[in-house]
Motif scaffolding. Structure first.
Motif, PDB file in Angstrom:
ATOM      1  N   ILE A  51       0.855  -1.182   0.000  1.00 21.03           N
ATOM      2  CA  ILE A  51       0.000   0.000   0.000  1.00 21.03           C
ATOM      3  C   ILE A  51       0.893   1.235   0.000  1.00 21.03           C
ATOM      4  CG2 ILE A  51      -1.782   1.280   1.247  1.00 21.03           C
ATOM      5  CD1 ILE A  51      -2.585  -1.400   2.551  1.00 21.03           C
ATOM      6  N   SER A  52       0.744   2.063  -1.026  1.00 24.48           N
ATOM      7  CA  SER A  52       1.513   3.301  -1.100  1.00 24.48           C
ATOM      8  C   SER A  52       0.939   4.321  -0.128  1.00 24.48           C
ATOM      9  CB  SER A  52       1.489   3.863  -2.519  1.00 24.48           C
ATOM     10  OG  SER A  52       2.063   5.163  -2.546  1.00 24.48           O
ATOM     11  N   LEU A  53       1.823   5.019   0.546  1.00 25.08           N
ATOM     12  CA  LEU A  53       1.434   6.066   1.493  1.00 25.08           C
ATOM     13  C   LEU A  53       1.805   7.454   0.972  1.00 25.08           C
ATOM     14  CD1 LEU A  53       2.756   4.293   4.732  1.00 25.08           C
ATOM     15  CD2 LEU A  53       0.576   3.964   3.549  1.00 25.08           C
ATOM     16  N   ALA A  54       1.997   7.552  -0.339  1.00 21.93           N
ATOM     17  CA  ALA A  54       2.434   8.815  -0.931  1.00 21.93           C
ATOM     18  C   ALA A  54       1.276   9.585  -1.534  1.00 21.93           C
ATOM     19  CB  ALA A  54       3.484   8.565  -2.006  1.00 21.93           C
ATOM     20  N   LEU A  55       1.284  10.868  -1.328  1.00 17.05           N
ATOM     21  CA  LEU A  55       0.409  11.774  -2.062  1.00 17.05           C
ATOM     22  C   LEU A  55       0.977  11.909  -3.478  1.00 17.05           C
ATOM     23  CD1 LEU A  55      -2.010  13.778  -1.428  1.00 17.05           C
ATOM     24  CD2 LEU A  55      -0.248  15.544  -1.293  1.00 17.05           C
ATOM     25  N   CYS A 107       7.932  19.199  -0.640  1.00 21.08           N
ATOM     26  CA  CYS A 107       6.632  19.757  -1.000  1.00 21.08           C
ATOM     27  C   CYS A 107       5.505  18.742  -0.899  1.00 21.08           C
ATOM     28  CB  CYS A 107       6.673  20.346  -2.405  1.00 21.08           C
ATOM     29  SG  CYS A 107       6.843  19.137  -3.724  1.00 21.08           S
ATOM     30  N   GLY A 108       5.831  17.458  -0.833  1.00 19.26           N
ATOM     31  CA  GLY A 108       4.818  16.414  -0.747  1.00 19.26           C
ATOM     32  C   GLY A 108       5.206  15.413   0.325  1.00 19.26           C
ATOM     33  N   THR A 109       4.816  14.160   0.145  1.00 19.62           N
ATOM     34  CA  THR A 109       5.183  13.123   1.105  1.00 19.62           C
ATOM     35  C   THR A 109       6.700  13.072   1.210  1.00 19.62           C
ATOM     36  OG1 THR A 109       3.218  11.881   0.419  1.00 19.62           O
ATOM     37  CG2 THR A 109       4.906  10.683   1.667  1.00 19.62           C
ATOM     38  N   GLN A 110       7.225  13.216   2.427  1.00 18.44           N
ATOM     39  CA  GLN A 110       8.675  13.428   2.551  1.00 18.44           C
ATOM     40  C   GLN A 110       9.206  13.126   3.939  1.00 18.44           C
ATOM     41  OE1 GLN A 110      10.149  16.238   4.370  1.00 18.44           O
ATOM     42  NE2 GLN A 110       8.248  17.149   5.082  1.00 18.44           N
ATOM     43  N   TRP A 111      10.512  12.920   3.986  1.00 24.77           N
ATOM     44  CA  TRP A 111      11.253  12.859   5.249  1.00 24.77           C
ATOM     45  C   TRP A 111      11.939  14.190   5.491  1.00 24.77           C
ATOM     46  CZ3 TRP A 111       9.654   9.170   8.039  1.00 24.77           C
ATOM     47  CH2 TRP A 111       9.601   7.836   7.644  1.00 24.77           C
ATOM     48  N   ASP A 112      11.946  14.634   6.733  1.00 25.94           N
ATOM     49  CA  ASP A 112      12.826  15.717   7.171  1.00 25.94           C
ATOM     50  C   ASP A 112      14.196  15.121   7.456  1.00 25.94           C
ATOM     51  OD1 ASP A 112      10.910  17.685   7.106  1.00 25.94           O
ATOM     52  OD2 ASP A 112      10.593  17.765   9.266  1.00 25.94           O
ATOM     53  N   GLY A 113      15.223  15.586   6.784  1.00 23.24           N
ATOM     54  CA  GLY A 113      16.559  15.130   7.106  1.00 23.24           C
ATOM     55  C   GLY A 113      17.026  15.720   8.427  1.00 23.24           C
ATOM     56  N   LEU A 114      18.066  15.140   9.004  1.00 16.01           N
ATOM     57  CA  LEU A 114      18.578  15.631  10.281  1.00 16.01           C
ATOM     58  C   LEU A 114      19.375  16.922  10.120  1.00 16.01           C
ATOM     59  CD1 LEU A 114      19.610  12.304  12.058  1.00 16.01           C
ATOM     60  CD2 LEU A 114      17.466  13.604  12.234  1.00 16.01           C
ATOM     61  N   SER A 115      19.572  17.354   8.873  1.00 11.49           N
ATOM     62  CA  SER A 115      20.207  18.654   8.615  1.00 11.49           C
ATOM     63  C   SER A 115      19.173  19.721   8.287  1.00 11.49           C
ATOM     64  CB  SER A 115      21.196  18.522   7.445  1.00 11.49           C
ATOM     65  OG  SER A 115      20.577  17.882   6.335  1.00 11.49           O
ATOM     66  N   VAL A 270      11.606  12.256  10.930  1.00  9.50           N
ATOM     67  CA  VAL A 270      10.229  12.742  10.943  1.00  9.50           C
ATOM     68  C   VAL A 270       9.696  12.819   9.518  1.00  9.50           C
ATOM     69  CG1 VAL A 270       8.789  14.769  11.413  1.00  9.50           C
ATOM     70  CG2 VAL A 270      10.466  14.009  13.107  1.00  9.50           C
ATOM     71  N   GLY A 271       8.500  12.257   9.313  1.00 10.82           N
ATOM     72  CA  GLY A 271       7.857  12.272   8.005  1.00 10.82           C
ATOM     73  C   GLY A 271       6.574  13.074   8.025  1.00 10.82           C
ATOM     74  N   GLU A 272       6.305  13.752   6.929  1.00 11.78           N
ATOM     75  CA  GLU A 272       5.135  14.618   6.835  1.00 11.78           C
ATOM     76  C   GLU A 272       4.394  14.393   5.524  1.00 11.78           C
ATOM     77  OE1 GLU A 272       7.343  18.149   9.420  1.00 11.78           O
ATOM     78  OE2 GLU A 272       7.428  18.182   7.235  1.00 11.78           O
ATOM     79  N   ILE A 273       3.122  14.750   5.518  1.00  9.51           N
ATOM     80  CA  ILE A 273       2.253  14.669   4.337  1.00  9.51           C
ATOM     81  C   ILE A 273       2.126  13.230   3.847  1.00  9.51           C
ATOM     82  CG2 ILE A 273       1.610  15.890   2.216  1.00  9.51           C
ATOM     83  CD1 ILE A 273       3.645  17.996   2.759  1.00  9.51           C
ATOM     84  N   PHE A 274       2.043  12.286   4.766  1.00  5.88           N
ATOM     85  CA  PHE A 274       1.822  10.883   4.415  1.00  5.88           C
ATOM     86  C   PHE A 274       0.326  10.650   4.175  1.00  5.88           C
ATOM     87  CE2 PHE A 274       6.080  10.303   5.344  1.00  5.88           C
ATOM     88  CZ  PHE A 274       6.484   8.975   5.462  1.00  5.88           C
ATOM     89  N   LEU A 308       9.373  10.869  -1.232  1.00  6.20           N
ATOM     90  CA  LEU A 308       9.438   9.415  -1.230  1.00  6.20           C
ATOM     91  C   LEU A 308       8.060   8.797  -1.477  1.00  6.20           C
ATOM     92  CD1 LEU A 308       9.510   8.003   2.369  1.00  6.20           C
ATOM     93  CD2 LEU A 308       9.480  10.437   1.970  1.00  6.20           C
ATOM     94  N   ASN A 309       8.099   7.513  -1.768  1.00  2.00           N
ATOM     95  CA  ASN A 309       6.893   6.710  -1.940  1.00  2.00           C
ATOM     96  C   ASN A 309       6.936   5.601  -0.903  1.00  2.00           C
ATOM     97  OD1 ASN A 309       4.586   5.440  -2.893  1.00  2.00           O
ATOM     98  ND2 ASN A 309       5.680   4.316  -4.479  1.00  2.00           N
ATOM     99  N   PRO A 310       6.530   5.889   0.346  1.00  2.00           N
ATOM    100  CA  PRO A 310       6.609   4.872   1.399  1.00  2.00           C
ATOM    101  C   PRO A 310       5.616   3.753   1.146  1.00  2.00           C
ATOM    102  CG  PRO A 310       5.553   6.876   2.201  1.00  2.00           C
ATOM    103  CD  PRO A 310       5.978   7.155   0.803  1.00  2.00           C
TER     104      PRO A 310
END
Length: 314
Positions: A51-55, A107-115, A270-274, A308-310
């Motif tokens: 199951i894709s969790l990507a917008l 801008c869409g489904t994504q990970w925040d990097g540690l930087s 941290v992931g957002e817009i999933f 990403l396409n989780p």
């Protein structure tokens, strides 16, 4: 030592993992994912359904230009029309189409990097903000995580636990909510897990229009949930909202204070817009709220985040 007077200072200190995995670490809580954890995750695949969790990455996304973020711009470099007029045709009838995408990486489904986040000029593990230049991140670049995001995933459907289609903007998800959603799904959150928290907010905005989804008021994790996140030793956390934490932010004179605790000091991915509604429906249908989770970032050298396409694989 960690960045250190109010509750923000206390949490940044109490939940700091700087040096936990060595002074040169650049992947933070992904260190909780052991080979045994990956094997455990693989054993959760029973139906063989992914199951894709990507917008979708297209012009219909939630971005409005706030913080210089816009929706993806898809440009065709070569088309079928070019082929039909013979402009792009090679010998023996070989033709092709080609394209490119221009977009902010978050801008869409994504990970925040540690930087991605700094506090007082420092980022995860004490590295200086000066390590992120116009050439990219020399430390904590997202490419360091390219083979690390495979683990057991757990869905905590807080909206369903509260009996609503969507939590309302400004609703702060408590530890009691997280535990209640886990109990409802008959799952226990453990070390190295990837925790997906569904608020229902994305689904509501997909039905009614994005509005100020990107940067506006939203349901999200309460600041008081930080002890739970630290105690569980999870590898990553993602939600179906723009910024994970509740907005308006709970602490006065602050902007995304949980990011300072979670990303900068805890080293949490941290992931957002999933997009979590399809997964929630599947979990409700079969009663299984755990799955194999696979979501490596694009290994863009020096990037501070990644689209990403989780996948949740059951």
């Amino acid at each position: 030592m960690c960045i250190m007077s109010d509750i923000l200072e206390e949490y940044c200190s109490r939940f700091c993992n700087w040096g936990k995995w060595g002074s040169d670490d650049e992947v933070g809580t992904l260190n909780y994912i052991s080979p045994e954890k990956v094997r455990q995750a693989a054993q959760l695949v029973r139906k063989g359904r992914a199951i894709s969790l990507a917008l979708p990455f297209d012009a219909n996304g939630p971005q409005t230009g706030r913080l210089s973020r816009v929706n993806p711009i898809h440009t065709m470099l070569a088309t079928g029309s070019d082929d039909l007029v013979g402009d792009r045709r090679f010998p023996r009838g070989f033709g092709y189409a080609d394209d490119m995408v221009s977009m902010p990486l978050q801008c869409g489904t994504q990970w925040d990097g540690l930087s991605h986040i700094f506090r007082d000029g420092r980022m995860w593990n004490g590295y200086s903000a000066s390590d992120v230049t116009s050439a990219g991140a020399a430390k904590n670049g997202i490419e360091k995580m390219r083979d690390r995001v495979v683990s057991r995933g757990v869905l905590l459907d807080v909206a369903a636990f509260k009996g609503v289609d969507s939590l309302v903007p400004g609703y702060a998800i408590t530890i009691e909510d997280l535990n209640g959603a886990a109990q409802r799904g008959d799952v226990e959150v453990g070390e190295g897990d990837v925790v997906l928290v569904r608020t229902g907010f994305m689904g509501q905005r997909l039905r009614d229009g994005w509005g100020d989804y990107a940067g506006g008021d939203a349901p999200g994790l309460s600041f008081d949930s930080a002890p739970w996140i630290h105690e569980k030793r999870i590898a990553a956390l993602a939600t179906d909202t723009w910024g994970v934490e509740v907005r308006p932010n709970q602490l006065p004179d602050s902007f995304q204070p949980m990011h300072l605790v979670l990303v900068v000091n805890m080293g949490l991915l941290v992931g957002e817009i999933f997009a979590l509604d399809e997964l929630a429906a599947d979990c409700a249908a079969d009663g299984v709220y755990e799955f194999m989770f696979v979501a490596p970032p694009l290994p863009i050298t020096g990037a501070v985040g990644s689209p990403l396409n989780p996948l949740a694989i059951k």
